[in-house]
Design an enzyme around this catalytic site. Sequence first.
Site, mmCIF file in Angstrom:
data_model
loop_
_atom_site.group_PDB
_atom_site.id
_atom_site.type_symbol
_atom_site.label_atom_id
_atom_site.label_comp_id
_atom_site.label_asym_id
_atom_site.label_seq_id
_atom_site.Cartn_x
_atom_site.Cartn_y
_atom_site.Cartn_z
ATOM 1 C CB CYS A 110 33.154 -0.051 -23.705
ATOM 2 S SG CYS A 110 34.478 -1.418 -23.632
ATOM 3 C CG HIS A 160 -1.745 1.097 1.274
ATOM 4 N ND1 HIS A 160 -1.417 2.391 2.125
ATOM 5 C CD2 HIS A 160 -2.995 1.695 0.456
ATOM 6 C CE1 HIS A 160 -2.321 3.153 1.790
ATOM 7 N NE2 HIS A 160 -3.032 2.839 1.090
#
Length: 792
Positions: A749, A419
């Site tokens: 990279c 919730h």
Amino acid sequence: MKNILWFSEIGIKDVPSVGGKNASLGEMINTLVSKGVNVPDGFATTAEAYFYFLENTGLLKRIEEILKDLDVKDLQNLQEKGKAVRTAILEATLPEELQKDVVSAYKELSKRYNIENVDTAVRSSATAEDLPNASFAGQQETYLNVSGDENVVLAVKKCFASLFTDRAIAYRQEMGFSHTKVGLSAGVQKMVRSDIGSSGVMFSCDTESGFADAVLINASYGLGENVVQGAVEPDQYYVFETTLKKGFKPIIEKKMGSKLVKMIYSKDSAKPTKNIKTTKKEQESFVLSNEDILTLAKWSVIVEEHYKKPMDMEWAKDGQDGKLFVVQARPETVQSRKNLNVLEEYVLDASKAKKVLAEGLSVGSKIGSGPANKIMDAKEINKFKKGEVLVTGMTDPDWVPAMKLASAIVTDSGGRTAHAAIVSRELGIPCIVGTDNGTKTIKTGQEITVDCSAGETGKVYEGKIPFEIRKTDISKIEQTKTKISMNLADPSQAFNLSFIPNDGVGLAREEFIIANTIKIHPMALINYKKLKPALKAKIDKLTLGYSDKTGFYVDKLAEGIGKIGAAFYPKQVIVRFSDFKTNEYRSLLGGEIYEPEEENPMIGFRGASRYYSPKFKEAFILECKAIKKVREEFGIDNVQVMIPFCRTIEEGRKVLEVMKGVGLTQGEGGLKVYVMCEIPSNVILAEKFLEIFDGFSIGSNDLAQLALGLDRDNSEIAGIANEKYEAVKELVEEAIRVCQNNNKYIGICGQAPSDFPDFAEFLVEHGIESMSLNPDSIIKTKILIAQKEKGK
């Protein structure tokens, strides 16, 4: 006027008559049961019956009278008014005809299930509920394990009264709905015996990022209320929808929750459910089998495709017959409304973040701060003030009026579908659930900062720490000829980062998964039976649910890689095999048994040399098995592999041979094997390396270190030169040229193009095919490269 409609008589068009929840149940029974989705039977009272009850008893005028000077910002006023309306409804008598119809339908439901007084769930379904732009989820009450004529009639009346819970009144006021125009329908549905089975919540998208192609499942033992309210930390599973639809089994995450309690039936009709402790075996097992996870995920796809929007569902597994059921489905209301053209990034000033008070699962990716207010009982929420941080054990819908005033929320228990998490997302405020000890370590009045910006783990810091919010309109960013991909290490960030404009992942590092999720040296898992009891006990704690310890290594590595592969599917994702140095491997659990102490690990036993060595080959085989699982079992075949630190051609051949022995064969199923170009020998013998590999990815960090003889861990000499030095640039230029001449992939990279814009321009000038950058450098570099390409 009908007082009662069976689920089989209603569909989604009947929201005005039976509310969103019940209309959706009818829709699923009529259209999806035939497609294999199980939904328990039941009936609904109509909104007409509810309005007739209000008029017939004079309640309508009474309610208007009570609410005429309502002030929802005054929590005491709200609480008094709400209580007065609920009491008035509960003291009134339901019309005789309605009572008769409810009892008659209940007897028929009992007959259908061949049970004298069938156990039911009685749920409230408001006529303005579950609309995509007004989520009334959890605003009204649900009553579980209700049986017997009188109890069912009473539960229906209680549902009517729950249309006036404090939170429902506040929500309607805020959304501009009239209190007496919204109707209520009570759904009476056969209970699934999940009290002796399991249950949970499922979303057809990722709740945190809005990534559309994943199913998120939370699961715990017993009735589902504990998962919904956040009373337990449930198991968490992710399934990748795209390849699931193609017949693969892509469970890309399985995370075990502590599941300390479960809700079961009690024999007390006044309090028909109770919580009991789970057993140690239950706490240390996964709630669902892989087969059940995949079944639920397939149903999620069916439900989403039928409703044509992301959905939020509740499911239950019957402990008697082992069958799964969907017991609720409503539209997901947060991510489906997100503007995907604007990227919003919260950035904490990490230099000022000193003391961590608590950590747990982050909800959303924002940061919030303010004075903490610890409240343990919803009856005391009138002590809460706007701008404070709510610190509590868990929340349920009674807490909503206070949650709306909060700058952030911290709870001890709960998972991502609890919730507290759902309401925080809806309110757009940061929330950390499942901290275990937040209410003990945080004090009322203390200034704190709640940081959900750094991935899956959220942290609560002492003090008010500065942060900035960066917004970028990505709709105006031009596509470049040079591919711009991403360097990525943390799988929990993958879904979020996939929204940054990109051409895939040029470097996915395994090391993060090994160090943060697995935490154990692979050779210790392989030799588990020979280890000392104390080390075994530590390993057992980290590998709950796994008797086969190497299976744990393969599964966790495959899940991490799979999540990254899924996030960017079908774009190429290049996964670099592990490139820990010996000192880094030693820091893993059991590592000191298997790793030597080296003077200079940077140029020691690392990369390719480990993969065929008798000391590590078995561990490398586990990595290969993980890649194989990702590509073949998950169907995530956009994942390609890369070998780091390959010093010689012979080493390259030996590694390819080991891979082939496990069934990971270059070229088969489109598998590409790249090699890092980070040692001068890779450039000098580029032609020969490219005979056995599918291309190069330049590792500029190591290439600079080895070309210049600069130890990159030594700050004393770091200032002498860097990747922009002429010698390094000549090596890079040559690598690009040879790859182009041989029609092979050439990317970079390393850190250089992220750090130095002029180095990125240099790469574009020489025609590099792809640049893989750190996520925070992508947008600015993409803009720079687009300008550079235009100026050519």
